[in-house]
Design a protein around this motif. Structure first.
Motif, PDB file in Angstrom:
ATOM      1  N   ASN A  21       0.823  -1.225   0.000  1.00  0.00           N
ATOM      2  CA  ASN A  21       0.000   0.000   0.000  1.00  0.00           C
ATOM      3  C   ASN A  21       0.852   1.267   0.000  1.00  0.00           C
ATOM      4  OD1 ASN A  21      -2.278  -1.705   0.263  1.00  0.00           O
ATOM      5  ND2 ASN A  21      -1.871  -1.781   2.473  1.00  0.00           N
ATOM      6  N   PRO A  22       1.697   1.432  -0.974  1.00  0.00           N
ATOM      7  CA  PRO A  22       2.563   2.621  -1.002  1.00  0.00           C
ATOM      8  C   PRO A  22       1.757   3.871  -1.315  1.00  0.00           C
ATOM      9  CG  PRO A  22       2.754   1.407  -3.060  1.00  0.00           C
ATOM     10  CD  PRO A  22       1.839   0.595  -2.173  1.00  0.00           C
ATOM     11  N   ASP A  23       2.317   5.009  -0.918  1.00  0.00           N
ATOM     12  CA  ASP A  23       1.657   6.288  -1.235  1.00  0.00           C
ATOM     13  C   ASP A  23       2.059   6.792  -2.616  1.00  0.00           C
ATOM     14  OD1 ASP A  23       0.329   6.630   1.328  1.00  0.00           O
ATOM     15  OD2 ASP A  23       2.375   6.775   2.114  1.00  0.00           O
ATOM     16  N   GLY A  24       3.186   6.281  -3.096  1.00  0.00           N
ATOM     17  CA  GLY A  24       3.612   6.655  -4.452  1.00  0.00           C
ATOM     18  C   GLY A  24       4.463   5.551  -5.046  1.00  0.00           C
ATOM     19  N   VAL A  25       4.240   5.263  -6.327  1.00  0.00           N
ATOM     20  CA  VAL A  25       5.051   4.262  -7.036  1.00  0.00           C
ATOM     21  C   VAL A  25       5.494   4.869  -8.358  1.00  0.00           C
ATOM     22  CG1 VAL A  25       5.146   1.948  -8.036  1.00  0.00           C
ATOM     23  CG2 VAL A  25       3.672   2.372  -6.074  1.00  0.00           C
ATOM     24  N   GLY A  26       6.764   4.687  -8.680  1.00  0.00           N
ATOM     25  CA  GLY A  26       7.253   5.159  -9.978  1.00  0.00           C
ATOM     26  C   GLY A  26       8.018   4.048 -10.668  1.00  0.00           C
ATOM     27  N   GLU A  27       7.696   3.820 -11.939  1.00  0.00           N
ATOM     28  CA  GLU A  27       8.454   2.820 -12.702  1.00  0.00           C
ATOM     29  C   GLU A  27       8.940   3.473 -13.982  1.00  0.00           C
ATOM     30  OE1 GLU A  27       6.983  -1.251 -12.944  1.00  0.00           O
ATOM     31  OE2 GLU A  27       7.774  -1.421 -14.971  1.00  0.00           O
ATOM     32  N   VAL A  28      10.228   3.409 -14.223  1.00  0.00           N
ATOM     33  CA  VAL A  28      10.799   4.009 -15.444  1.00  0.00           C
ATOM     34  C   VAL A  28      11.712   3.006 -16.135  1.00  0.00           C
ATOM     35  CG1 VAL A  28      10.690   6.389 -14.605  1.00  0.00           C
ATOM     36  CG2 VAL A  28      12.738   5.014 -14.171  1.00  0.00           C
ATOM     37  N   GLY A  29      12.052   3.329 -17.382  1.00  0.00           N
ATOM     38  CA  GLY A  29      12.890   2.444 -18.180  1.00  0.00           C
ATOM     39  C   GLY A  29      12.052   1.355 -18.807  1.00  0.00           C
ATOM     40  N   ASN A  30      12.666   0.485 -19.575  1.00  0.00           N
ATOM     41  CA  ASN A  30      11.961  -0.687 -20.078  1.00  0.00           C
ATOM     42  C   ASN A  30      12.924  -1.830 -20.311  1.00  0.00           C
ATOM     43  OD1 ASN A  30      12.750  -0.844 -23.020  1.00  0.00           O
ATOM     44  ND2 ASN A  30      11.973   1.251 -22.931  1.00  0.00           N
ATOM     45  N   ALA A  31      12.337  -3.027 -20.291  1.00  0.00           N
ATOM     46  CA  ALA A  31      13.155  -4.239 -20.358  1.00  0.00           C
ATOM     47  C   ALA A  31      13.936  -4.313 -21.663  1.00  0.00           C
ATOM     48  CB  ALA A  31      12.264  -5.468 -20.202  1.00  0.00           C
ATOM     49  N   ARG A  32      13.353  -3.728 -22.710  1.00  0.00           N
ATOM     50  CA  ARG A  32      14.000  -3.751 -24.017  1.00  0.00           C
ATOM     51  C   ARG A  32      15.398  -3.126 -23.963  1.00  0.00           C
ATOM     52  NH1 ARG A  32      12.690  -4.149 -29.540  1.00  0.00           N
ATOM     53  NH2 ARG A  32      14.023  -2.717 -30.678  1.00  0.00           N
ATOM     54  N   CYS A  33      15.491  -2.032 -23.200  1.00  0.00           N
ATOM     55  CA  CYS A  33      16.788  -1.349 -23.085  1.00  0.00           C
ATOM     56  C   CYS A  33      17.649  -1.933 -21.979  1.00  0.00           C
ATOM     57  CB  CYS A  33      16.587   0.137 -22.844  1.00  0.00           C
ATOM     58  SG  CYS A  33      15.790   0.943 -24.225  1.00  0.00           S
ATOM     59  N   GLY A  34      17.077  -2.847 -21.224  1.00  0.00           N
ATOM     60  CA  GLY A  34      17.884  -3.505 -20.201  1.00  0.00           C
ATOM     61  C   GLY A  34      17.899  -2.813 -18.858  1.00  0.00           C
ATOM     62  N   ASP A  35      17.000  -1.851 -18.651  1.00  0.00           N
ATOM     63  CA  ASP A  35      16.938  -1.136 -17.380  1.00  0.00           C
ATOM     64  C   ASP A  35      15.492  -0.871 -16.980  1.00  0.00           C
ATOM     65  OD1 ASP A  35      19.654  -0.410 -16.679  1.00  0.00           O
ATOM     66  OD2 ASP A  35      19.661   0.884 -18.435  1.00  0.00           O
ATOM     67  N   ILE A  36      15.098  -1.350 -15.811  1.00  0.00           N
ATOM     68  CA  ILE A  36      13.803  -0.940 -15.250  1.00  0.00           C
ATOM     69  C   ILE A  36      14.029  -0.624 -13.780  1.00  0.00           C
ATOM     70  CG2 ILE A  36      11.439  -1.610 -14.649  1.00  0.00           C
ATOM     71  CD1 ILE A  36      11.452  -3.600 -16.880  1.00  0.00           C
ATOM     72  N   MET A  37      13.566   0.537 -13.342  1.00  0.00           N
ATOM     73  CA  MET A  37      13.624   0.863 -11.917  1.00  0.00           C
ATOM     74  C   MET A  37      12.217   1.117 -11.434  1.00  0.00           C
ATOM     75  SD  MET A  37      16.799   3.410 -11.376  1.00  0.00           S
ATOM     76  CE  MET A  37      18.376   3.044 -12.142  1.00  0.00           C
ATOM     77  N   LYS A  38      11.907   0.499 -10.308  1.00  0.00           N
ATOM     78  CA  LYS A  38      10.591   0.693  -9.712  1.00  0.00           C
ATOM     79  C   LYS A  38      10.807   1.146  -8.268  1.00  0.00           C
ATOM     80  CE  LYS A  38       6.096  -1.569  -9.644  1.00  0.00           C
ATOM     81  NZ  LYS A  38       5.340  -2.795  -9.903  1.00  0.00           N
ATOM     82  N   VAL A  39      10.255   2.309  -7.936  1.00  0.00           N
ATOM     83  CA  VAL A  39      10.453   2.894  -6.604  1.00  0.00           C
ATOM     84  C   VAL A  39       9.101   2.980  -5.884  1.00  0.00           C
ATOM     85  CG1 VAL A  39      11.144   4.983  -5.360  1.00  0.00           C
ATOM     86  CG2 VAL A  39      12.509   4.179  -7.283  1.00  0.00           C
ATOM     87  N   PHE A  40       9.102   2.551  -4.625  1.00  0.00           N
ATOM     88  CA  PHE A  40       7.893   2.578  -3.791  1.00  0.00           C
ATOM     89  C   PHE A  40       8.139   3.545  -2.632  1.00  0.00           C
ATOM     90  CE2 PHE A  40       8.610  -1.552  -5.615  1.00  0.00           C
ATOM     91  CZ  PHE A  40       7.378  -2.028  -6.023  1.00  0.00           C
ATOM     92  N   MET A  41       7.156   4.395  -2.326  1.00  0.00           N
ATOM     93  CA  MET A  41       7.343   5.350  -1.227  1.00  0.00           C
ATOM     94  C   MET A  41       6.189   5.325  -0.234  1.00  0.00           C
ATOM     95  SD  MET A  41       8.709   8.732  -3.163  1.00  0.00           S
ATOM     96  CE  MET A  41      10.264   8.713  -4.061  1.00  0.00           C
ATOM     97  N   LYS A  42       6.570   5.496   1.022  1.00  0.00           N
ATOM     98  CA  LYS A  42       5.586   5.712   2.081  1.00  0.00           C
ATOM     99  C   LYS A  42       5.785   7.168   2.500  1.00  0.00           C
ATOM    100  CE  LYS A  42       2.472   3.766   4.483  1.00  0.00           C
ATOM    101  NZ  LYS A  42       1.371   3.190   3.679  1.00  0.00           N
ATOM    102  N   ILE A  43       4.756   7.976   2.359  1.00  0.00           N
ATOM    103  CA  ILE A  43       4.917   9.405   2.635  1.00  0.00           C
ATOM    104  C   ILE A  43       3.907   9.861   3.688  1.00  0.00           C
ATOM    105  CG2 ILE A  43       4.860  11.737   1.614  1.00  0.00           C
ATOM    106  CD1 ILE A  43       5.634  10.378  -1.066  1.00  0.00           C
ATOM    107  N   GLU A  44       4.442  10.494   4.735  1.00  0.00           N
ATOM    108  CA  GLU A  44       3.560  11.012   5.793  1.00  0.00           C
ATOM    109  C   GLU A  44       3.871  12.491   5.999  1.00  0.00           C
ATOM    110  OE1 GLU A  44       4.273   8.509   9.174  1.00  0.00           O
ATOM    111  OE2 GLU A  44       3.454   6.734   8.148  1.00  0.00           O
ATOM    112  N   ASN A  45       2.853  13.310   5.934  1.00  0.00           N
ATOM    113  CA  ASN A  45       3.028  14.777   6.085  1.00  0.00           C
ATOM    114  C   ASN A  45       4.117  15.313   5.169  1.00  0.00           C
ATOM    115  OD1 ASN A  45       1.074  14.724   8.144  1.00  0.00           O
ATOM    116  ND2 ASN A  45       2.663  14.156   9.627  1.00  0.00           N
ATOM    117  N   ASP A  46       4.097  14.832   3.956  1.00  0.00           N
ATOM    118  CA  ASP A  46       5.064  15.260   2.934  1.00  0.00           C
ATOM    119  C   ASP A  46       6.509  14.832   3.218  1.00  0.00           C
ATOM    120  OD1 ASP A  46       3.438  16.217   1.022  1.00  0.00           O
ATOM    121  OD2 ASP A  46       4.202  18.284   1.053  1.00  0.00           O
ATOM    122  N   GLY A  57      18.575  -4.459 -14.084  1.00  0.00           N
ATOM    123  CA  GLY A  57      19.580  -3.680 -14.797  1.00  0.00           C
ATOM    124  C   GLY A  57      20.984  -4.031 -14.375  1.00  0.00           C
ATOM    125  N   CYS A  58      21.911  -3.259 -14.893  1.00  0.00           N
ATOM    126  CA  CYS A  58      23.332  -3.536 -14.679  1.00  0.00           C
ATOM    127  C   CYS A  58      23.775  -3.099 -13.285  1.00  0.00           C
ATOM    128  CB  CYS A  58      24.151  -2.812 -15.740  1.00  0.00           C
ATOM    129  SG  CYS A  58      24.010  -1.034 -15.649  1.00  0.00           S
TER     130      CYS A  58
END
Lengths: 130, 395
Positions: A21-46, A57-58
């Motif tokens: 149940n993250p407050d924010g999720v970001g996924e960038v890159g793609n498998a085709r290029c060999g790099d995917i990063m997925k970041v999960f955040m828990k954010i309270e009061n900013d 990835g590498c």
């Protein structure tokens, strides 16, 4: 070719994993290029109280994911948005030129997760106001 | 700690001590220039001639059909550019395969920018070129067919005898890049109808800096290196004699006991392949199961990236290589892995382990102990990997 810091963060990455149940999720890159990063955040009061990542990835991709999450943990959202790829690279003692795109990806992943958080906040506000 | 397992012999081999021993006097005592008239020159010439004889004998060629170069890459460049330029009045079409080494592929691309037409033949899922496709690609403008004897990445051995026969029947020159093949598969340039063949000493326990091009007598080819009368006026530049002496000794050793050495390497290779397949899930063997170089192992591990895998193995003392983009400096993974039909994603997660004469069963068992853990660690970090399902579909 890699600095000691890069090797350390590659072999002992900080903040690997997912957040339920993250407050924010970001996924960038793609498998085709060999790099995917997925970041999960828990954010309270900013404030980013917890952050986790998963990366395909590498060595540099894993190390930049680890370092960038370290740099934003406990920071406010605005502070996190000021963590640039340059800062991540510097903190790692530099990266080979061909690997600089990994640090860009790390910055983008954080921004994407924060954007996701902001969108969700906006949705909530809209829902509340209705 | 303390393990040191070298499994990158397709990149380069160590120089065998008996090879080095023959080379050493040519640095310090017998340092003459083979082109010189005096005694020093004559001694050097004698050594050059002997190396040429040994190289010719290894291929069933005549000594005056062997031309020494500075590398396998130079031999490939010379073979392709030299014949293209010399035969351009006859035609401008070249046939090659899509899985050649860049020394051939990029040379062909260069020729395409200069008025030549090139057909890049596809390969099947194992990396095999179909000789019938070679036949069908031939036009009245075709002047050269260039197909490698064995692939450097996936180890697939091509039917060069059949391709050579087709080219000879049609009166078209046939070049084969045998850089990975020499010392691993028996080569007879006469029986296989080979007109040009490239080789490189450091792939068969010789030194770096010496290669050779076999050019059948009568083959029309332009010079690439100008400025001296060396190599019978066809390749200018003072010969790297110590390295050429090493090439001669190394090739003699490399072709003498191929069946025995292959039997040993194949046993180790199969132990490694079977071991990986039985301990790591979501894995595929790249290349042909049987028609492959005795020392070649190439795997793709789903959900992970090759460079991260190489780094992890290196920390454990295991040296391998990968077709991942991150190891090539480009965004695309290996053209060979894409040509056999792998998706970009799977190609990024490739690992090549190439065995050599010093590897032991203990080496293989150590790899089998370390590799599954290393793959698992990276998979657990990967957003593509779902432990419960064993993986997710690629986006």
């Amino acid at each position: 070719m890699y600095s000691e810091q890069v090797m350390d963060h590659f072999m002992n990455p900080r903040n690997v994993g997912e957040i339920e149940n993250p407050d924010g999720v970001g996924e960038v890159g793609n498998a085709r290029c060999g790099d995917i990063m997925k970041v999960f955040m828990k954010i309270e009061n900013d404030i980013i109280v917890d952050v986790k990542f998963k990366t395909f990835g590498c060595g540099a991709a894993i190390a930049t994911s680890s370092m960038s999450t370290e740099l934003i943990k406990g920071k406010t959202v605005d502070e996190a948005l000021r963590v640039t790829n340059k800062k991540v690279t510097e903190a790692l003692g530099g990266l080979p030129p061909v690997k600089l795109h990994c640090s860009v990806l790390a910055e983008e992943a954080i921004k994407a997760a924060i954007e996701d958080y902001k969108n969700k906040q906006a949705e909530k506000q809209t829902a509340d106001s209705i | 700690m303390g393990h040191s397992v070298y499994l990158d012999h397709a990149s380069t081999t160590y120089t065998k001590p008996e090879v080095l021993k023959e080379m050493l006097p040519y640095f310090t005592d017998l340092y003459g220039n083979p082109s010189s008239v005096h005694r020093y020159g004559r001694e050097a010439r004698k050594a050059l001639d002997q190396a040429r004889e040994r190289t010719a004998a290894a291929l069933n060629a005549d000594p005056n059909e062997i031309y020494f170069t500075g590398s396998g890459t130079e031999a490939d460049n010379w073979a392709v550019k030299g014949t293209a330029l010399a035969n351009s009045k006859k035609g401008n079409h070249i046939i090659t395969s899509s899985i050649e080494h860049h020394a051939v592929l990029y040379t062909c691309k260069y020729l395409e920018r200069n008025g030549f037409e090139v057909t890049y033949l596809p390969v099947d899922e194992y990396g095999l070129v179909d000789p019938e496709q070679v036949r069908n690609a031939i036009t009245d403008k075709t002047i050269l067919v260039s197909v490698m004897a064995a692939n450097n990445e996936i180890g697939t051995i091509q039917p060069i005898g059949e391709i050579g026969a087709i080219a000879r029947e049609k009166g078209i020159l046939f070049h084969t890049d045998a850089v990975q093949a020499v010392g691993s598969i028996p080569i007879d340039v006469k029986e296989m109808n080979i007109d040009l063949l490239s080789l490189s000493a450091h792939k068969f326990y010789g030194p770096k800096g010496a290669g050779a091009l076999y050019m059948r007598k009568g083959v029309k080819s332009e010079q690439i290196m100008h400025g001296g009368a060396q190599e019978r006026n066809r390749r200018a530049g003072t010969e790297n004699l110590p390295a050429i002496v090493g090439l001669g000794k190394a090739i003699e050793l490399a072709v003498t006991d191929i069946p025995q050495r292959n039997a040993r390497l194949e046993a180790l290779r199969n132990r490694l392949i079977d071991g990986i397949l039985s301990t790591v899930e979501n894995t595929r063997l790249n290349g042909h199961p049987i028609k492959r170089l005795a020392g070649n192992v190439n795997f793709s591990f789903e959900f992970i990236e090759g460079e991260a895998l190489l780094l992890s193995l290196d920390i454990k003392g295991i040296a391998g290589s990968s077709g991942s983009a991150c190891t090539s400096g480009s965004l695309d993974p290996s053209h060979v892995l894409l040509a056999i039909g792998l998706s970009h994603e799977i190609a990024h997660g490739s690992l090549r382990l190439t065995l050599g004469d010093r590897n032991t069963e203990e080496d293989i068992d150590y790899v089998l102990e370390v590799l599954p853990e290393v793959v698992q660690r990276l998979r657990e970090m990967s957003p593509l990997f779902n432990q419960n399902k064993g993986g997710r579909t690629y986006v």
